[in-house]
Design a protein around this motif. Structure first.
Motif, PDB file in Angstrom:
ATOM      1  N   GLN A  25       2.311  13.829   9.789  1.00  0.00           N
ATOM      2  CA  GLN A  25       2.355  12.613   8.982  1.00  0.00           C
ATOM      3  C   GLN A  25       1.840  11.379   9.708  1.00  0.00           C
ATOM      4  N   GLY A  26       2.680  10.731  10.491  1.00  0.00           N
ATOM      5  CA  GLY A  26       2.300   9.455  11.078  1.00  0.00           C
ATOM      6  C   GLY A  26       1.000   9.483  11.853  1.00  0.00           C
ATOM      7  N   LEU A  27       0.892  10.434  12.773  1.00  0.00           N
ATOM      8  CA  LEU A  27      -0.277  10.429  13.653  1.00  0.00           C
ATOM      9  C   LEU A  27      -1.565  10.660  12.874  1.00  0.00           C
ATOM     10  N   SER A  28      -1.576  11.666  11.999  1.00  0.00           N
ATOM     11  CA  SER A  28      -2.835  11.960  11.320  1.00  0.00           C
ATOM     12  C   SER A  28      -3.226  10.810  10.399  1.00  0.00           C
ATOM     13  N   SER A  29      -2.252  10.184   9.762  1.00  0.00           N
ATOM     14  CA  SER A  29      -2.590   9.039   8.899  1.00  0.00           C
ATOM     15  C   SER A  29      -3.155   7.910   9.729  1.00  0.00           C
ATOM     16  N   CYS A  30      -2.522   7.630  10.852  1.00  0.00           N
ATOM     17  CA  CYS A  30      -2.964   6.465  11.604  1.00  0.00           C
ATOM     18  C   CYS A  30      -4.334   6.718  12.225  1.00  0.00           C
ATOM     19  N   LEU A  31      -4.598   7.960  12.653  1.00  0.00           N
ATOM     20  CA  LEU A  31      -5.917   8.249  13.224  1.00  0.00           C
ATOM     21  C   LEU A  31      -7.036   8.013  12.202  1.00  0.00           C
ATOM     22  N   ARG A  88      -6.689   9.558  -1.214  1.00  0.00           N
ATOM     23  CA  ARG A  88      -6.564  10.903  -0.671  1.00  0.00           C
ATOM     24  C   ARG A  88      -5.147  11.473  -0.887  1.00  0.00           C
ATOM     25  N   ALA A  89      -4.152  10.612  -0.684  1.00  0.00           N
ATOM     26  CA  ALA A  89      -2.766  11.075  -0.824  1.00  0.00           C
ATOM     27  C   ALA A  89      -2.476  11.487  -2.270  1.00  0.00           C
ATOM     28  N   ASP A 124      -9.980   5.434   3.428  1.00  0.00           N
ATOM     29  CA  ASP A 124      -9.589   5.114   4.806  1.00  0.00           C
ATOM     30  C   ASP A 124     -10.173   3.790   5.297  1.00  0.00           C
ATOM     31  N   THR A 125     -11.442   3.561   4.982  1.00  0.00           N
ATOM     32  CA  THR A 125     -12.105   2.338   5.450  1.00  0.00           C
ATOM     33  C   THR A 125     -11.442   1.102   4.859  1.00  0.00           C
ATOM     34  N   LEU A 127       0.840  -1.200   0.000  1.00  0.00           N
ATOM     35  CA  LEU A 127       0.000   0.000   0.000  1.00  0.00           C
ATOM     36  C   LEU A 127       0.872   1.245   0.000  1.00  0.00           C
ATOM     37  N   PHE A 128       0.602   2.149  -0.913  1.00  0.00           N
ATOM     38  CA  PHE A 128       1.315   3.421  -0.949  1.00  0.00           C
ATOM     39  C   PHE A 128       0.454   4.487  -0.295  1.00  0.00           C
ATOM     40  N   MET A 129       1.006   5.115   0.728  1.00  0.00           N
ATOM     41  CA  MET A 129       0.256   6.110   1.508  1.00  0.00           C
ATOM     42  C   MET A 129       1.088   7.369   1.653  1.00  0.00           C
ATOM     43  N   ASP A 130       0.445   8.467   1.995  1.00  0.00           N
ATOM     44  CA  ASP A 130       1.159   9.720   2.285  1.00  0.00           C
ATOM     45  C   ASP A 130       2.188  10.022   1.179  1.00  0.00           C
ATOM     46  N   ASP A 131       3.388  10.462   1.564  1.00  0.00           N
ATOM     47  CA  ASP A 131       4.403  10.793   0.558  1.00  0.00           C
ATOM     48  C   ASP A 131       4.874   9.578  -0.233  1.00  0.00           C
ATOM     49  N   GLY A 132       4.531   8.388   0.232  1.00  0.00           N
ATOM     50  CA  GLY A 132       4.898   7.171  -0.485  1.00  0.00           C
ATOM     51  C   GLY A 132       4.313   7.122  -1.887  1.00  0.00           C
TER      52      GLY A 132
END
Lengths: 120, 112, 94
Positions: free
Chosen positions: C14-20, A83-84, A104-105, A40-45
């Motif tokens: 980054q980490g916290l907001s994503s994980c929440l 979203r990212a 997210d779900t 899974l690619f998330m955030d800046d990934g």
């Protein structure tokens, strides 16, 4: 040995540090052991999936090219956080590799369905 | 391991597992000599696998372990050749390690 | 079975907001290492999520332990281990 479901979450940019490469190496190694793998690619990934990367200009190996070989390693469950992509002006159609967009779900379900999760 | 010494006394640096230190040192002559270090005599059947590996590495930057190697050879050379037994005959012992070495690729990292 | 989400960096964005966003009811949150700097500015937690902070890492950094009525539970190293064992899996959002 019963195969485990391992979920790898790529959250780092491809060339700023060694994390993206390290995670890819973990994925490829796990794949050799016949495990069920989600990537899974998330955030800046999600930047790892950008098209037209030419890291030869900075003497680095093209990480997105290696991602293109994942099917050969039987890594077929590749996901990307919708979203990212959106936040960064990327679209699922304009990626270097096919990845299934998820919300997210769906990400929560992916984690909950895993034996082990590695995020890097 | 020490250097690979060619008949004309040129020295090609190898790493401790006998893989090329500088991938640019590769050419068919070097490949022949690398093959000798692992007791493989190159035939056209060997060369086509080596070519497939080199193309794959150029594309992906990866040295494939056994399973992806079998799939890769199946994809590029057909199902007759994309079988462990066929590759075992060409590169006895550990085809993924031997073929990458001869092809001048880095040692596959996730391979024993 | 639920997941323990571990935060060990101070960068909440980054980490916290994503994980929440991807936590499920019953999951746990644990702040360790530099993640304990987030103790004072923890955003609202999702429903039925328990949050913990590692006491040793708070003390090391001179940060006050969470007071009475705080949403954060303090754990020591033994408690850390117990937490990891209590959940089916853990994710380090490093």
């Amino acid at each position: 040995m019963t195969p485990k479901t391992l979920t790898f979450i790529a959250r780092s940019t491809p060339y700023g540090n060694g994390r993206a490469k390290a995670l890819l190496d973990m994925v490829l190694s796990a794949a050799v052991f016949d495990q069920t793998i989600n990537l899974l690619f998330m955030d800046d990934g999600v930047w790892q999936l950008a098209r037209n990367q030419q890291p030869a200009t900075i003497d680095a190996k093209d990480l997105s090219a290696a991602l293109g070989a994942l099917p050969l390693y039987d890594v077929n469950n590749v996901y990307v956080e919708a979203r990212a992509l959106d936040e960064r002006g990327l679209t699922p159609q304009a990626l270097a590799v096919d990845a299934k967009p998820c919300d997210d779900t769906e990400i929560a379900a992916l984690i909950a369905g895993s034996d082990q999760v590695f995020a890097l | 391991m020490s250097d690979l010494v060619l008949p004309d006394h040129r020295r090609i640096p190898l790493d401790r597992d006998g893989y090329l230190r500088n991938l640019d040192d590769w050419n068919p002559e070097v490949a022949e000599h690398l093959a000798q270090t692992v007791s493989v005599s190159m035939t056209p059947a060997h060369w086509e696998v080596v070519e497939v590996l080199r193309d794959f590495y150029r594309e992906s930057g990866l040295s494939p372990a056994m399973r992806p190697l079998v799939k890769l050879v199946t994809r590029e050379l057909g199902t007759d050749k994309g079988r462990s037994i066929y590759l075992m005959k060409l590169f006895p012992g550990n085809p993924a390690l031997l073929a990458s070495k001869i092809a001048g690729l880095p040692r596959p990292t996730n391979c024993f | 079975m639920s997941t323990l989400h571990i935060i060990n960096k101070a960068n909440a964005s980054q980490g916290l907001s994503s994980c929440l966003r991807v936590m499920l009811p019953g999951d746990g949150l644990l702040l360790i290492e530099d993640g304990v700097y987030l103790a004072a500015q923890l955003p609202a937690l999702p429903e039925a999520v328990r949050a913990h902070v590692l006491q040793e890492d708070l003390q090391a950094r001179g940060i006050a332990l969470p007071g009475e009525g705080s949403a954060l539970f303090t754990v020591d190293y033994a408690g850390f281990v117990a937490l990891v064992c209590a959940y089916a899996r853990s994710v380090s959002w490093s």
